[in-house]
Design a protein around this motif. Sequence first.
Motif, PDB file in Angstrom:
ATOM      1  N   ASN A 256       0.855  -1.186   0.000  1.00 34.45           N
ATOM      2  CA  ASN A 256       0.000   0.000   0.000  1.00 34.45           C
ATOM      3  C   ASN A 256       0.899   1.248   0.000  1.00 34.45           C
ATOM      4  O   ASN A 256       1.244   1.778   1.038  1.00 34.45           O
ATOM      5  N   ILE A 257       1.308   1.662  -1.196  1.00 33.75           N
ATOM      6  CA  ILE A 257       2.237   2.799  -1.317  1.00 33.75           C
ATOM      7  C   ILE A 257       1.567   3.880  -2.165  1.00 33.75           C
ATOM      8  O   ILE A 257       0.952   3.592  -3.195  1.00 33.75           O
ATOM      9  N   LEU A 258       1.698   5.123  -1.753  1.00 29.44           N
ATOM     10  CA  LEU A 258       1.130   6.240  -2.510  1.00 29.44           C
ATOM     11  C   LEU A 258       1.764   6.330  -3.899  1.00 29.44           C
ATOM     12  O   LEU A 258       2.965   6.092  -4.059  1.00 29.44           O
ATOM     13  N   ASP A 259       0.945   6.689  -4.907  1.00 25.50           N
ATOM     14  CA  ASP A 259       1.448   6.785  -6.280  1.00 25.50           C
ATOM     15  C   ASP A 259       2.639   7.738  -6.401  1.00 25.50           C
ATOM     16  O   ASP A 259       3.599   7.467  -7.115  1.00 25.50           O
ATOM     17  N   TYR A 260       2.575   8.864  -5.700  1.00 26.46           N
ATOM     18  CA  TYR A 260       3.688   9.830  -5.766  1.00 26.46           C
ATOM     19  C   TYR A 260       4.973   9.228  -5.193  1.00 26.46           C
ATOM     20  O   TYR A 260       6.072   9.495  -5.685  1.00 26.46           O
ATOM     21  N   ASP A 261       4.825   8.409  -4.155  1.00 29.52           N
ATOM     22  CA  ASP A 261       6.007   7.762  -3.563  1.00 29.52           C
ATOM     23  C   ASP A 261       6.552   6.672  -4.499  1.00 29.52           C
ATOM     24  O   ASP A 261       7.769   6.469  -4.571  1.00 29.52           O
ATOM     25  N   ILE A 262       5.644   6.004  -5.217  1.00 33.29           N
ATOM     26  CA  ILE A 262       6.095   4.975  -6.171  1.00 33.29           C
ATOM     27  C   ILE A 262       6.943   5.617  -7.261  1.00 33.29           C
ATOM     28  O   ILE A 262       8.069   5.181  -7.546  1.00 33.29           O
ATOM     29  N   ILE A 263       6.438   6.688  -7.860  1.00 34.45           N
ATOM     30  CA  ILE A 263       7.187   7.294  -8.979  1.00 34.45           C
ATOM     31  C   ILE A 263       8.491   7.933  -8.483  1.00 34.45           C
ATOM     32  O   ILE A 263       9.527   7.862  -9.167  1.00 34.45           O
ATOM     33  N   ARG A 264       8.471   8.476  -7.279  1.00 36.82           N
ATOM     34  CA  ARG A 264       9.726   9.027  -6.724  1.00 36.82           C
ATOM     35  C   ARG A 264      10.751   7.908  -6.525  1.00 36.82           C
ATOM     36  O   ARG A 264      11.953   8.088  -6.772  1.00 36.82           O
ATOM     37  N   THR A 265      10.272   6.754  -6.118  1.00 35.73           N
ATOM     38  CA  THR A 265      11.162   5.602  -5.905  1.00 35.73           C
ATOM     39  C   THR A 265      11.685   5.068  -7.241  1.00 35.73           C
ATOM     40  O   THR A 265      12.839   4.629  -7.331  1.00 35.73           O
TER      41      THR A 265
END
Length: 366
Positions: A256-265
């Motif tokens: 359960n990861i926020l979309d913004y955190d996924i793309i930053r990663t």
Amino acid sequence: MNNYTVLGLMSGTSMDGLDCCLSEVYIDQKYNFNYKIIDFKTFNYSQKTKNIIKSALSNNNNKIKQANQYLGELFFKKTKEFIKNRKIDLIGSHGQTIFHKDKIKSIQIGDPKLLKQYFKIPIIYNFREKDIINGGNGAPLVPFLDWLLFRKEKTNTILINIGGISNISFIKKNISKNNVIGFDVGPGMCLIDQFCNNTWGENLDYNGKFSNKGKINTTLLNELMEHYMIKKKPPKSMSREDFNINFLSKILKNKNILDYDIIRTLVSFTAEAIVYNINKYIKFNDKTNLVISGGGLHHHLLINEVKEKIKLTEIKLFQKKGIHPDCKEAFLICVMTVANYINIPSNMKKVTGSKKDVILGEKYDH
């Protein structure tokens, strides 16, 4: 030996447009090299074109045939528009890669038939196959140009090219052709772009529009870095098949990861893969030049992270050499086209793992 006026056409793994480079190239049997970039332009693909290319990734023969013909017509139309009435001696067309597997097969589409019929000059295409036939990976191709351009620099040079996939070259001062180190290191913009498209319906994370809003998730980053191709010893080459949305979906399952955190990663993953491979396989010091090119150059968050982690100052050597960084791969095709025409090998044995020196590309004679 002549100077040749040559057009290079390149459609990269990011599938965002056709790069056209018109240049004058001189190269001889001893790899003495001279050039002048005359003109360069990128024709951005419409959504329809992108969808047709994506449909060919499915390995369906009919779809591949249709896309091959469609891109052939598009390349011809854009070439006519770009060349206008200028005289050219040769055309090199790399085409659009739709499949690539080390040492096994590499498929590029974009039928050169109309180019041949209209311009009535030699058309060189299919640049990867002969290297694969001789036991090589067929990729990356760009270290050949890096070697020609940078072997006479006063210090060693690391070149990072961030397209759909990222690759690096290490050109030591006065190094011989067959000792050059170069290989693919991981995703470039392909995962970032695909996630962007799937999540927000936009083709790219322009200026870090989405990734700037997120935080790096270290658990996810560590899991992404476990991809076997990242840690694999070179020679190695990669493709979108290695880093596609299916690969990402499997890793994100039950997380359960926020979309913004996924793309930053994902931005951090691209940077980390580059830095890991440079630190592991290249011996450099603080006097080593760092040169960055490719579409990823425009993603400042990514570039800043690479430079921070590698602690080398980027030098704008391409501009000093009269080459726009976005033009590099299409210019490479110009140079490889001339190498083919005058019968000199352009593969790099240490880079691809090929058993012998090979003249890459073939003349279109259908």
